[in-house]
Write an enzyme that holds these catalytic residues in place. Sequence first.
Site, short mmCIF file in Angstrom:
data_model
loop_
_atom_site.label_atom_id
_atom_site.label_comp_id
_atom_site.label_asym_id
_atom_site.label_seq_id
_atom_site.Cartn_x
_atom_site.Cartn_y
_atom_site.Cartn_z
N ASP A 44 1.09 -0.97 0.37
CA ASP A 44 -0.30 0.40 -0.07
C ASP A 44 0.51 1.38 -0.12
O ASP A 44 1.76 1.41 0.54
CB ASP A 44 -1.15 -0.09 1.39
CG ASP A 44 -1.71 -0.89 0.98
OD1 ASP A 44 -2.36 -1.02 0.31
OD2 ASP A 44 -2.63 -1.61 1.92
N ASN A 157 -12.22 10.29 3.73
CA ASN A 157 -12.00 9.28 2.64
C ASN A 157 -10.77 8.59 2.08
O ASN A 157 -10.14 9.27 2.35
CB ASN A 157 -13.00 10.34 1.47
CG ASN A 157 -14.44 10.53 1.64
OD1 ASN A 157 -15.23 9.46 2.99
ND2 ASN A 157 -14.85 11.17 1.42
N ASP A 327 -10.99 -5.02 6.76
CA ASP A 327 -10.24 -6.08 6.90
C ASP A 327 -9.37 -6.85 8.46
O ASP A 327 -9.21 -8.13 8.79
CB ASP A 327 -8.44 -5.75 6.38
CG ASP A 327 -8.54 -6.07 4.90
OD1 ASP A 327 -9.71 -6.50 4.03
OD2 ASP A 327 -8.20 -4.67 3.86
P1 AP5 Z 1 -9.63 -0.49 2.95
O1 AP5 Z 1 -10.91 -0.63 2.32
O2 AP5 Z 1 -9.14 0.64 3.11
O3 AP5 Z 1 -9.88 -1.94 4.37
P2 AP5 Z 1 -10.97 -2.59 4.49
O4 AP5 Z 1 -10.62 -3.38 5.35
O5 AP5 Z 1 -12.30 -2.73 3.72
O6 AP5 Z 1 -11.61 -1.35 5.51
P3 AP5 Z 1 -12.52 0.34 5.14
O7 AP5 Z 1 -12.49 1.07 5.88
O8 AP5 Z 1 -13.38 -0.14 3.70
O9 AP5 Z 1 -13.32 -0.91 6.43
P4 AP5 Z 1 -15.04 -1.64 5.78
O10 AP5 Z 1 -15.77 -0.32 5.09
O11 AP5 Z 1 -14.49 -2.72 5.33
O12 AP5 Z 1 -15.47 -1.79 7.50
P5 AP5 Z 1 -16.34 -0.68 8.02
O13 AP5 Z 1 -16.48 0.66 8.14
O14 AP5 Z 1 -17.79 -1.23 8.03
O15 AP5 Z 1 -8.37 -1.34 2.33
C1 AP5 Z 1 -7.91 -2.10 3.09
C2 AP5 Z 1 -7.29 -2.88 1.98
O16 AP5 Z 1 -7.49 -3.34 0.81
C3 AP5 Z 1 -5.38 -2.61 1.65
O17 AP5 Z 1 -4.46 -2.74 1.88
C4 AP5 Z 1 -5.08 -3.05 -0.62
O18 AP5 Z 1 -4.24 -3.36 0.24
C5 AP5 Z 1 -6.63 -3.61 -0.13
N1 AP5 Z 1 -7.01 -4.30 -1.54
C6 AP5 Z 1 -7.49 -2.75 -2.28
N2 AP5 Z 1 -7.86 -3.59 -3.80
C7 AP5 Z 1 -7.35 -5.14 -3.66
C8 AP5 Z 1 -7.63 -5.56 -4.38
N3 AP5 Z 1 -7.57 -5.70 -5.73
N4 AP5 Z 1 -7.59 -6.91 -4.09
C9 AP5 Z 1 -6.50 -7.15 -2.60
N5 AP5 Z 1 -6.21 -6.38 -1.64
C10 AP5 Z 1 -7.17 -4.85 -2.13
O19 AP5 Z 1 -16.11 -1.07 9.30
C11 AP5 Z 1 -15.07 -2.09 10.11
C12 AP5 Z 1 -15.62 -2.46 11.81
O20 AP5 Z 1 -14.07 -0.94 11.93
C13 AP5 Z 1 -16.62 -2.09 12.00
O21 AP5 Z 1 -17.26 -2.70 12.68
C14 AP5 Z 1 -16.12 -1.05 13.95
O22 AP5 Z 1 -15.80 -2.30 14.04
C15 AP5 Z 1 -14.69 -0.41 13.02
N6 AP5 Z 1 -15.07 0.64 12.66
C16 AP5 Z 1 -15.22 1.38 11.36
N7 AP5 Z 1 -15.54 2.73 11.75
C17 AP5 Z 1 -15.69 3.32 12.20
C18 AP5 Z 1 -16.31 4.04 13.78
N8 AP5 Z 1 -16.21 5.40 12.79
N9 AP5 Z 1 -16.57 4.28 14.50
C19 AP5 Z 1 -16.46 2.59 15.44
N10 AP5 Z 1 -16.02 1.53 14.80
C20 AP5 Z 1 -15.35 1.63 13.36
#
Ligand code: AP5
Length: 372
Positions: A44, A157, A327
């Site tokens: 990343d 974002n 993740d």
């Molecule tokens: P990224 O999309 O940033 O990570 P992610 O793990 O998907 O995290 P998000 O921020 O998108 O979370 P989410 O929407 O899945 O979960 P949620 O917000 O519900 O990317 C990460 C990785 O993806 C990178 O390392 C990259 O390399 C990889 N990647 C990209 N493209 C790829 C590809 N083609 N192939 C392979 N890898 C690829 O949150 C989850 C939990 O977090 C919640 O249940 C809660 O417990 C907590 N949380 C989140 N936000 C809050 C908040 N505001 N307050 C309290 N708790 C929170």
Amino acid sequence: MASDEPKAKRAKISEKEEPEAPTETTPAELSPNSLFGMGNPLLDISAVVDKDFLDKYSLKPNDQILAEDKHKALFEELVKKFKVEYHAGGATQNSIKIAQWMIQEPHKVGTFFGCIGTDKFGEILKQKAEETHVDAHYYEQNEEPTGTCAACITGDNRSLVANLAAANCYKKKEHLDLEENWKLVEKAKVYYIAGFFLTVSLESILKVAKHASENNKLFCLNLSAPFICQHFMKNLMQVMPYVDVLFGNETEAVTFGKEKGFEMEDVEEIAKKTQTLPKHNEKRHRVVVFTQGKGGTVMAKEGGKVETFPVLEIDQKDIVDTNGAGDAFVGGFLSELVQEKSLDRCVKAGHYAANVIIRRAGCTFPEKPDFN
Ligand code: AP5
């Protein structure tokens, strides 16, 4: 298909099978390679960018896409123009690392397969895997460089642009099928693959998924991104009948529901409906888990049961970035699943891990977890 394996040795999931599971405090004995992951190993490259940069490359502020020709210059410009940070990434690899961190001992409970190039970025990924005690077995080739993912941050974002490069070169015949590698697959009792890998090697996913199903082990998949549901639905639905645990966030849930023609937008209803999609191993009922950022996590189980679990509270100003939150949730969840803990406990561990990760830059963690 029924398994000849003694029941006590099989990974468990349904409420019916749970009474024999260890208690909340006594973990099932864990051995190396119990948790298997396969996916795109990416480095990343993250930076805070401006709107002009997003506009120049036609990026939405909050999105996940695969790099196209028009993004070729993006990576170089990102590094030249902005202050960048490098983190070992790739969705599945992140989750396996987090699971191993939650487990701590023994080392190498988590196995990871993926393809990298014989270059500096590949070396960094190898080193990170070693530091985090994951048993990574990369397929190394020199035709394509190690894959990268640009994380272009504006405010809360982030726009992710993945240039899969080497990750896209994973070959079942050259790696998964090799006797020494397949032996590692056979050792596992829980399997996890992010939907991102559906764009790379469907045949590898199906081989692992069939093995899990035929041996009554747990196969877990993630919807990963809206574009997977929009453009790779055919691949996704070939794997779905093998899926014991399906993960996703609310946007992916809604996109999946829309693409499947469910005609509903409510995440709980979509989870319930998805839970009932056809499944090969009928002895084990599917579980669907959708996170919703700071909103509660929805879990749908057999018989139309659906529950929403509140996330851990956090002062929103303590959030450094949510990159890797999803993740991390999966990693925490898997760390308990592989120890045959209850599903409620798995969700609790998922919330704990996500809560740790959002307080830090990238998908990184302190030395030891503090989860009870
Ligand atoms: P990224 O999309 O940033 O990570 P992610 O793990 O998907 O995290 P998000 O921020 O998108 O979370 P989410 O929407 O899945 O979960 P949620 O917000 O519900 O990317 C990460 C990785 O993806 C990178 O390392 C990259 O390399 C990889 N990647 C990209 N493209 C790829 C590809 N083609 N192939 C392979 N890898 C690829 O949150 C989850 C939990 O977090 C919640 O249940 C809660 O417990 C907590 N949380 C989140 N936000 C809050 C908040 N505001 N307050 C309290 N708790 C929170």
